[in-house]
Design a protein around this motif. Structure first.
Motif, short mmCIF file in Angstrom:
data_model
loop_
_atom_site.label_atom_id
_atom_site.label_comp_id
_atom_site.label_asym_id
_atom_site.label_seq_id
_atom_site.Cartn_x
_atom_site.Cartn_y
_atom_site.Cartn_z
N SER A 244 0.82 -1.22 0.00
CA SER A 244 0.00 0.00 0.00
C SER A 244 0.85 1.27 0.00
N LEU A 245 2.17 1.11 0.00
CA LEU A 245 3.07 2.26 0.15
C LEU A 245 3.81 2.63 -1.13
N GLN A 246 4.03 3.94 -1.27
CA GLN A 246 4.96 4.46 -2.26
C GLN A 246 5.88 5.43 -1.53
N LEU A 247 7.03 5.68 -2.08
CA LEU A 247 7.97 6.58 -1.40
C LEU A 247 7.35 7.94 -1.13
N ALA B 27 5.87 11.66 2.35
CA ALA B 27 5.73 13.12 2.32
C ALA B 27 4.48 13.56 3.08
N ASN B 28 3.62 12.61 3.44
CA ASN B 28 2.43 12.96 4.20
C ASN B 28 2.76 13.47 5.59
N TYR C 84 0.28 16.16 6.57
CA TYR C 84 -0.53 15.98 7.77
C TYR C 84 0.38 16.03 9.01
N PRO C 85 1.04 17.15 9.25
CA PRO C 85 2.04 17.17 10.33
C PRO C 85 1.46 16.92 11.71
N ARG C 86 0.34 17.55 12.03
CA ARG C 86 -0.23 17.37 13.37
C ARG C 86 -0.69 15.92 13.58
N THR C 87 -1.37 15.39 12.59
CA THR C 87 -1.88 14.03 12.72
C THR C 87 -0.75 13.03 12.89
N LYS D 115 -14.06 7.49 7.39
CA LYS D 115 -13.78 8.72 6.65
C LYS D 115 -12.73 9.57 7.36
N GLY D 116 -11.70 8.89 7.85
CA GLY D 116 -10.58 9.59 8.44
C GLY D 116 -9.54 9.93 7.39
N GLU D 117 -8.34 10.28 7.85
CA GLU D 117 -7.25 10.66 6.93
C GLU D 117 -6.45 9.39 6.59
N VAL D 118 -6.86 8.73 5.53
CA VAL D 118 -6.27 7.43 5.17
C VAL D 118 -4.78 7.56 4.85
N ALA D 119 -4.42 8.61 4.12
CA ALA D 119 -3.01 8.80 3.76
C ALA D 119 -2.15 8.94 5.01
N ALA D 120 -2.64 9.70 5.99
CA ALA D 120 -1.91 9.87 7.24
C ALA D 120 -1.84 8.55 8.00
N SER D 121 -2.92 7.77 7.97
CA SER D 121 -2.95 6.47 8.65
C SER D 121 -1.91 5.53 8.05
N ILE D 122 -1.84 5.46 6.73
CA ILE D 122 -0.87 4.60 6.06
C ILE D 122 0.55 5.02 6.41
#
Length: 292
Positions: free
Chosen positions: A25-28, A32-33, A37-40, A94-101
């Motif tokens: 599920s990851l790319q380099l 950068a998230n 999404y710095p706070r998350t 419906k959370g921040e999926v990119a930040a979760s990954i």
């Protein structure tokens, strides 16, 4: 299934597949998230690496565990990385999926070092000399079963994205299925120990799971993370990688008593994840932009 086969073969292979699934599920560019999404992400790292272990230590201090060995397993599940299923629950809520990954990936790459180092230190505080964690062996095994499969998964994602897309769902199903099979196998092998600790461990482990889910949400709120980010951190901190915790307790330590808490937690966390998802669904659409 003999104990040696379950702990020496099935557990490591299962964790290898779980980590490969994260890599798929990851790319380099996903890393950068941290900037997007710095706070998350930063709050999640603090919650996973500091808040949850401290909650476990507090409960160990105030609760009369049957033995330091049982308490050790309780601590190790708190030191484990977030579970890969946190990404799925984050998506459904419906959370921040990119930040979760990103959080799952970063923490999974940190914990091969943090689990043995922090566990060795904390356990020495709890009961000096009772449990010796082989630092070198533990780090080497966790690195081998973390970095290699994640790198392989990312390589497949990079060079064969269609294959990666087709593999992700089967790998998620495999991860869940094997976790419960492993738990069933360990329970069968340690039945007397499991029964003897059931009534003492069920309440305190339930409390830790509840505090993890609520603590993730509350910490995100204190950090002024958006509602979408709060939901993300509730799952990211509440859902632990039980397979990693069981690898440390059943395979590396090889002490049946230390497997009790990880088994309880691995089952209860899905109950709480379902309840949290129901609450979030009823609350409606969250705010999605990360607060900076």
């Amino acid at each position: 299934m003999e104990s040696s086969v379950l702990s020496a073969v099935v557990l490591p292979l299962s964790l290898f597949v779980v980590m490969a699934g994260i890599g798929l599920s990851l790319q380099l560019r996903d890393f950068a998230n941290v900037i997007k999404y710095p706070r998350t992400v930063l709050t999640g790292l603090g919650g996973q690496l500091i808040l949850l272990p401290l909650l476990a230590l507090l409960l160990i201090w105030i609760y009369p565990f049957a033995s330091p060995l049982v308490a050790a397993g309780f601590l190790i599940i708190a030191l484990a990385p977030g579970g890969a299923t946190s990404n799925l629950f984050t998506f459904l809520a419906k959370g921040e999926v990119a930040a979760s990954i990103t959080l799952t990936a970063i923490i999974s790459l940190i914990t091969p070092f943090s689990i043995p180092l922090l566990a060795a230190w904390f356990l020495n505080v709890i009961d000096p000399g009772q449990i010796e964690i082989p630092l070198g062996e533990t780090i080497v095994q966790l690195v081998a079963i973390t970095f290699v499969p994640v790198a392989l998964g990312m390589a497949v994602r990079r060079w064969a994205p269609n294959v990666a897309e087709r593999l992700m769902k089967p790998v998620q199903i495999f991860s869940l299925a094997t976790l419960f099979i492993i738990i069933a196998g360990i329970v069968a092998q340690t039945w007397d120990i499991f029964v003897a600790n059931f009534w003492s461990m069920a309440p305190i482990t339930t409390l830790l799971v509840a505090l993890a889910f609520a603590g993730g949400y509350g910490l995100a709120r204190i950090a002024n993370v958006t509602e979408a980010g709060r939901r993300t951190l509730s799952f990211e901190i509440g859902l632990q990688n039980g397979t990693t915790a069981l690898l440390v307790t059943a395979t590396i330590l090889g002490i049946p008593e230390t497997t009790i808490a990880p088994m309880f937690y691995s089952i209860l966390m899905f109950v709480f994840a379902g309840l949290a998802l129901l609450v979030f669904k009823r609350a409606g659409e969250p705010e999605t932009a990360d607060a900076t």
